[in-house]
Design a protein around this motif. Structure first.
Motif, mmCIF file in Angstrom:
data_model
loop_
_atom_site.group_PDB
_atom_site.id
_atom_site.type_symbol
_atom_site.label_atom_id
_atom_site.label_comp_id
_atom_site.label_asym_id
_atom_site.label_seq_id
_atom_site.Cartn_x
_atom_site.Cartn_y
_atom_site.Cartn_z
ATOM 1 N N ALA A 221 -1.437 7.218 -2.203
ATOM 2 C CA ALA A 221 -1.173 8.350 -3.035
ATOM 3 C C ALA A 221 -2.722 8.310 -3.892
ATOM 4 N N SER A 222 -3.950 7.447 -3.683
ATOM 5 C CA SER A 222 -4.559 7.964 -4.865
ATOM 6 C C SER A 222 -5.505 9.718 -4.296
ATOM 7 N N ALA A 223 -5.821 10.332 -5.272
ATOM 8 C CA ALA A 223 -6.032 11.765 -4.910
ATOM 9 C C ALA A 223 -6.915 12.562 -6.158
ATOM 10 N N GLY A 224 -7.009 11.109 -6.804
ATOM 11 C CA GLY A 224 -8.079 11.572 -8.127
ATOM 12 C C GLY A 224 -8.645 9.819 -8.101
ATOM 13 N N PRO A 225 -7.798 10.038 -9.556
ATOM 14 C CA PRO A 225 -8.030 8.281 -10.145
ATOM 15 C C PRO A 225 -7.165 7.672 -9.696
ATOM 16 N N PRO A 226 -7.525 6.570 -9.193
ATOM 17 C CA PRO A 226 -6.643 5.399 -8.216
ATOM 18 C C PRO A 226 -5.797 5.464 -9.108
ATOM 19 N N THR A 227 -4.436 5.369 -8.173
ATOM 20 C CA THR A 227 -3.230 4.738 -8.880
ATOM 21 C C THR A 227 -2.654 3.744 -7.905
ATOM 22 N N LEU A 228 -1.022 3.946 -8.450
ATOM 23 C CA LEU A 228 -0.254 2.548 -7.222
ATOM 24 C C LEU A 228 1.050 3.412 -7.253
ATOM 25 N N PRO A 229 1.373 3.529 -6.602
ATOM 26 C CA PRO A 229 3.366 4.806 -6.399
ATOM 27 C C PRO A 229 3.815 3.691 -6.602
ATOM 28 N N PRO A 230 5.479 4.598 -6.981
ATOM 29 C CA PRO A 230 6.811 3.767 -6.685
ATOM 30 C C PRO A 230 7.259 2.619 -5.702
ATOM 31 N N ILE A 231 7.277 1.838 -6.073
ATOM 32 C CA ILE A 231 7.431 0.382 -5.461
ATOM 33 C C ILE A 231 7.964 1.007 -4.164
ATOM 34 N N GLN A 232 9.427 1.807 -4.597
ATOM 35 C CA GLN A 232 10.436 2.180 -2.885
ATOM 36 C C GLN A 232 9.047 3.162 -2.070
ATOM 37 N N SER A 233 8.815 3.799 -2.358
ATOM 38 C CA SER A 233 7.300 4.803 -1.499
ATOM 39 C C SER A 233 6.301 3.492 -0.690
ATOM 40 N N SER A 234 6.018 2.659 -1.394
ATOM 41 C CA SER A 234 5.298 1.339 -0.866
ATOM 42 C C SER A 234 6.480 0.830 0.476
ATOM 43 N N GLU A 235 7.359 1.073 -0.079
ATOM 44 C CA GLU A 235 8.311 0.272 0.885
ATOM 45 C C GLU A 235 8.804 1.112 1.965
ATOM 46 N N ALA A 236 9.048 2.518 1.792
ATOM 47 C CA ALA A 236 9.169 3.185 2.965
ATOM 48 C C ALA A 236 7.701 3.355 4.135
ATOM 49 N N PHE A 237 6.664 2.889 3.263
ATOM 50 C CA PHE A 237 5.447 3.051 3.954
ATOM 51 C C PHE A 237 5.468 1.596 4.969
ATOM 52 N N LEU A 238 5.707 0.957 4.578
ATOM 53 C CA LEU A 238 5.372 -0.481 5.312
ATOM 54 C C LEU A 238 6.926 -0.254 6.298
ATOM 55 N N ASP A 239 7.983 0.245 5.948
ATOM 56 C CA ASP A 239 9.207 0.698 7.172
ATOM 57 C C ASP A 239 8.851 1.856 8.141
ATOM 58 N N ALA A 240 8.217 2.435 7.638
ATOM 59 C CA ALA A 240 7.655 3.483 8.785
ATOM 60 C C ALA A 240 6.560 2.713 9.629
ATOM 61 N N TYR A 241 5.633 1.987 9.722
ATOM 62 C CA TYR A 241 4.528 1.317 9.538
ATOM 63 C C TYR A 241 4.675 0.623 10.421
ATOM 64 N N GLN A 242 5.756 -0.528 10.455
ATOM 65 C CA GLN A 242 6.716 -1.347 11.434
ATOM 66 C C GLN A 242 6.746 -1.198 12.692
ATOM 67 N N ARG A 243 7.716 0.305 12.278
ATOM 68 C CA ARG A 243 8.645 0.997 12.888
ATOM 69 C C ARG A 243 8.508 1.615 14.033
ATOM 70 N N ILE A 244 6.603 2.201 13.443
ATOM 71 C CA ILE A 244 6.018 3.065 14.725
ATOM 72 C C ILE A 244 5.593 2.252 15.599
ATOM 73 N N ARG A 245 5.051 1.455 14.849
ATOM 74 C CA ARG A 245 4.080 0.280 15.709
ATOM 75 C C ARG A 245 5.283 -0.711 16.755
ATOM 76 N N GLN A 246 6.074 -0.665 16.907
ATOM 77 C CA GLN A 246 7.506 -1.324 16.935
ATOM 78 C C GLN A 246 6.530 -2.876 17.108
ATOM 79 N N ARG A 247 6.775 -3.311 15.789
ATOM 80 C CA ARG A 247 6.157 -4.522 15.094
ATOM 81 C C ARG A 247 6.971 -5.648 13.882
ATOM 82 N N PRO A 248 7.601 -5.157 14.327
ATOM 83 C CA PRO A 248 8.307 -5.749 13.238
ATOM 84 C C PRO A 248 7.515 -7.272 12.477
#
Length: 298
Positions: A221-248
């Protein structure tokens, strides 16, 4: 790199002189644009550049949206220099919602899938913001221009978070792979609803896959000064990544991913404090560290 050196290098390796310098950017490399839509990149010679450019060329050849290198890496004094296509255009995708996180995860999963088939020399040392595996004394990797500043201004919660996250990351027994170590919004461009370009290939990193995905889940989410996205967004990222890679991920990998989401944020919060900048990342880290550390088993 001086203008005369740039002109000489372009004449020899690209076959023409730059008509004009379109732009300069300076971070871990200096970037020049010339009138033939060619970008010349110069960075301190650390032994990383050749592997990074080889991976970039591999990806471009496989249709991944990135600039195609035009020359190999050439040593010019204390610099490593190469030329690549100029790939302008597109817009940043801003936001830190779970929906935006999934879109970034899709690109990151595509990128990691392509890199999985590539063998190049390890691009070490890793970029400083993902160099938790350094062998330097103390908590942070040696960064002279930061280390010379007053370290007492770094908040205790930043130091404690970095200590606990690093301890968990170093305790992991996972193989390292090649991946993008600076997967921020400012390094990607989108067009027509799809990804147009991924930039900053100098930031390729040699770390465990789960750690790379975790770091990306905390930086996308860092589009300027670095930030940290909400926890639920990091969770959504990691869930989607594992699903797409088919690698839990295993339990250990999930913990490593959450620990890795914290290290770049701690690095950025330290940077803010040492430079007297507004604590954008520092405030987000203070609010989220406890839960992220819990998920990391740290």
């Amino acid at each position: 790199m001086r203008e005369d050196e740039l002109t000489s290098w372009c004449r020899r390796h690209v076959g023409s002189e730059p008509a004009e310098v379109l732009f300069r950017l300076r971070s871990i490399s200096t970037v020049f644009g010339d009138g033939r839509d060619v970008v010349v990149k110069a960075r301190p010679a650390e032994g990383r550049a050749a592997a990074c450019v080889a991976a970039q060329e591999w990806l471009a050849g496989r249709g991944f949206p990135c600039a195609r290198p035009i020359t190999p890496v050439v040593a010019v004094g204390a610099l490593d220099v190469h030329a690549e296509e100029f790939r302008p255009g597109g817009e940043m995708l801003r936001g830190d919602s779970p929906e935006v996180a999934v879109r970034y995860a899709e690109v990151f999963a595509w990128l990691m899938s392509e890199l999985a088939g590539l063998v190049v020399p390890r691009p070490l040392p890793n970029p400083r913001w993902v160099r938790w595996d350094h062998g330097d004394p103390g908590l942070w990797p040696v960064i002279p221009f930061l280390d010379e500043r007053d370290q007492t201004v770094v908040p205790d919660h930043v130091v404690e978070t970095a200590v606990r996250a690093r301890r968990r990351l170093l305790a992991a027994d996972l193989p390292c792979v090649l991946g993008h170590g600076d997967f921020e919004a400012q390094n990607l461009r989108w067009r027509g609803g799809g990804i147009w370009a991924v930039h900053d290939w100098d930031s390729l990193t040699w770390q465990p896959e789960a750690a790379l995905a975790g770091a990306a889940s905390g930086t996308f989410a860092s589009a300027g000064p670095p930030t940290l996205p909400p926890i639920q967004s990091s969770e959504a990222f990691l869930d989607a990544y594992q699903r797409i890679r088919q690698r839990p991920f295993t339990v250990e990998e999930r913990e490593v991913a959450w620990a890795a989401s914290l290290w770049p944020a701690a690095h950025n919060a330290r940077w803010e404090a040492l430079h007297g900048d507004p604590p954008v990342c520092g405030a987000a880290l203070r609010a989220q560290a406890a839960e992220r550390l819990r998920r990391a088993g740290a």
